[in-house]
Design a protein around this motif. Structure first.
Motif, PDB file in Angstrom:
ATOM      1  N   VAL A   1      18.916 -21.771  19.240  1.00  0.00           N
ATOM      2  CA  VAL A   1      17.851 -20.794  19.019  1.00  0.00           C
ATOM      3  C   VAL A   1      16.851 -21.306  17.987  1.00  0.00           C
ATOM      4  O   VAL A   1      15.633 -21.252  18.206  1.00  0.00           O
ATOM      5  CB  VAL A   1      18.451 -19.443  18.583  1.00  0.00           C
ATOM      6  CG1 VAL A   1      17.352 -18.495  18.120  1.00  0.00           C
ATOM      7  CG2 VAL A   1      19.221 -18.810  19.727  1.00  0.00           C
ATOM      8  N   LEU A   2      17.339 -21.805  16.861  1.00  0.00           N
ATOM      9  CA  LEU A   2      16.432 -22.295  15.822  1.00  0.00           C
ATOM     10  C   LEU A   2      15.651 -23.520  16.300  1.00  0.00           C
ATOM     11  O   LEU A   2      14.472 -23.677  15.974  1.00  0.00           O
ATOM     12  CB  LEU A   2      17.225 -22.629  14.562  1.00  0.00           C
ATOM     13  CG  LEU A   2      17.901 -21.444  13.861  1.00  0.00           C
ATOM     14  CD1 LEU A   2      18.655 -21.905  12.622  1.00  0.00           C
ATOM     15  CD2 LEU A   2      16.886 -20.377  13.484  1.00  0.00           C
ATOM     16  N   GLY A   3      16.308 -24.383  17.084  1.00  0.00           N
ATOM     17  CA  GLY A   3      15.596 -25.528  17.640  1.00  0.00           C
ATOM     18  C   GLY A   3      14.496 -25.113  18.601  1.00  0.00           C
ATOM     19  O   GLY A   3      13.403 -25.687  18.607  1.00  0.00           O
ATOM     20  N   ALA A   4      14.766 -24.095  19.420  1.00  0.00           N
ATOM     21  CA  ALA A   4      13.750 -23.597  20.360  1.00  0.00           C
ATOM     22  C   ALA A   4      12.581 -22.970  19.621  1.00  0.00           C
ATOM     23  O   ALA A   4      11.417 -23.168  19.993  1.00  0.00           O
ATOM     24  CB  ALA A   4      14.372 -22.578  21.315  1.00  0.00           C
ATOM     25  N   GLN A   5      12.857 -22.216  18.567  1.00  0.00           N
ATOM     26  CA  GLN A   5      11.782 -21.610  17.786  1.00  0.00           C
ATOM     27  C   GLN A   5      10.929 -22.680  17.101  1.00  0.00           C
ATOM     28  O   GLN A   5       9.711 -22.533  16.993  1.00  0.00           O
ATOM     29  CB  GLN A   5      12.369 -20.644  16.762  1.00  0.00           C
ATOM     30  CG  GLN A   5      12.980 -19.404  17.396  1.00  0.00           C
ATOM     31  CD  GLN A   5      13.664 -18.515  16.385  1.00  0.00           C
ATOM     32  OE1 GLN A   5      14.067 -18.959  15.320  1.00  0.00           O
ATOM     33  NE2 GLN A   5      13.807 -17.239  16.720  1.00  0.00           N
ATOM     34  N   ALA A   6      11.560 -23.765  16.638  1.00  0.00           N
ATOM     35  CA  ALA A   6      10.801 -24.856  16.026  1.00  0.00           C
ATOM     36  C   ALA A   6       9.926 -25.559  17.061  1.00  0.00           C
ATOM     37  O   ALA A   6       8.774 -25.922  16.779  1.00  0.00           O
ATOM     38  CB  ALA A   6      11.768 -25.846  15.372  1.00  0.00           C
ATOM     39  N   ARG A   7      10.458 -25.742  18.279  1.00  0.00           N
ATOM     40  CA  ARG A   7       9.665 -26.380  19.331  1.00  0.00           C
ATOM     41  C   ARG A   7       8.500 -25.491  19.766  1.00  0.00           C
ATOM     42  O   ARG A   7       7.415 -25.989  20.096  1.00  0.00           O
ATOM     43  CB  ARG A   7      10.551 -26.698  20.532  1.00  0.00           C
ATOM     44  CG  ARG A   7      11.521 -27.840  20.279  1.00  0.00           C
ATOM     45  CD  ARG A   7      12.467 -28.027  21.455  1.00  0.00           C
ATOM     46  NE  ARG A   7      11.749 -28.316  22.700  1.00  0.00           N
ATOM     47  CZ  ARG A   7      12.341 -28.430  23.878  1.00  0.00           C
ATOM     48  NH1 ARG A   7      13.663 -28.268  23.960  1.00  0.00           N
ATOM     49  NH2 ARG A   7      11.634 -28.693  24.961  1.00  0.00           N
TER      50      ARG A   7
END
Length: 297
Positions: free
Chosen positions: A224-230
């Motif tokens: 989730v955090l990786g997707a939000q950063a992307r």
């Protein structure tokens, strides 16, 4: 049952059952019998949550074993429909905050995604995301959803800007996602995702994925955090240029006693380079004689 027992119920029954899915289905029948006796709304709400959780767990195991039938999926869909029908106030309450409200929201979001994947009625990119999620490959599901959103957003920049500039309002990510008494659930304020500006469908899928994954599990949290950063740089069209800070070279002997930072050779700041772009290095090009830009600085 308390909240801890409710969320541990499928795993507890699974560990106690040598037959795999038999024990959770027996628990469903017991919970339904208890529900028919007539209890208060809070007990009925917890009971229906347990029924849905057990049915999802049992159906998911049958899917992995390739023994699932349409009746299994229909039972889980019925359990979800009954939960939403009889406990709308408990699910969408804004006055009462439940201790396990995040887990309840996550269970309902997960149930919708799994049932849509098992139902086989969704087509296109949405179906690809759902199938990856149903197989447990949440990273691949998130990657496909992000690629879908990027493609749709770049093809409809005008709609994206219209959505960005629109006044704040509640747009449901799926039919029935709002309380029936909400002003945004009926005309003239109702706005389904099919009529919302911008990449509404991939945006709704991304939000549903994030809601179903949550951040309680360590693996899901990273996804989730990786997707939000992307998402923060997903639509950035400028080429990425690495930034390097200036490297200050101090003369041998350490900090000088005079000319602190003046750039006159006896000062603290010595020759430095500014690095810009891939594989390029050049001296500072400011006017000669200015601070840090003397010929031998």
């Amino acid at each position: 049952a308390d909240s801890k027992t409710l969320w541990d119920l499928p795993d507890m029954l699974d560990g106690a059952s040598p037959q795999g899915t038999a024990q959770p289905l027996d628990a469903v029948e017991h919970l339904r019998h208890t529900l028919s006796e007539g209890r208060d709304a809070g007990f009925a709400f917890r009971t229906r949550l347990g029924i849905l959780s057990c049915l999802l767990h049992a159906t998911q195991k049958k899917v992995s074993e390739k023994t699932v039938t349409k009746e299994d999926v229909a039972q889980a869909e019925l359990a979800l429909d009954e939960l939403l029908k009889h406990h709308e106030d408990e699910i969408y309450s804004v006055t009462e905050v439940r201790e396990d409200a995040p887990q309840i929201a996550q269970l309902i979001a997960r149930a919708h995604l799994l049932l849509e994947a098992w139902g086989g009625k969704v087509q296109g990119q949405a179906n690809d995301v759902l199938q990856h999620y149903a197989r447990g490959d949440v990273s691949k599901a998130m990657d496909v959803a992000l690629e879908w959103y990027e493609r749709e957003a770049k093809a409809d920049v005008a709609g994206l800007m219209a959505a960005y500039c629109a006044p704040p309002r509640c747009i449901p990510d799926r039919p029935g996602a709002l309380h029936s008494a909400s002003v945004f659930a009926s005309a003239p304020f109702e706005l389904p995702d099919t009529l919302a500006p911008g990449p509404a469908r991939p945006r709704a899928m991304l939000r549903r994925l994030i809601a179903a994954l949550g951040i309680n599990d360590e693996g899901a949290r990273d996804t989730v955090l990786g997707a939000q950063a992307r998402l923060a740089v997903l639509l950035d069209r400028k080429p990425w240029v690495p930034f390097h800070t200036r490297r200050i070279h101090v003369r041998p002997g350490g900090r000088p006693m005079r000319g602190l930072g003046t750039g006159k050779r006896s000062g603290f700041s010595r020759r430095y380079w500014v690095t810009y772009g891939p594989g390029r290095m050049y001296l500072n090009t400011r006017k000669m004689g200015s601070p840090h830009c003397d010929r031998g600085d």
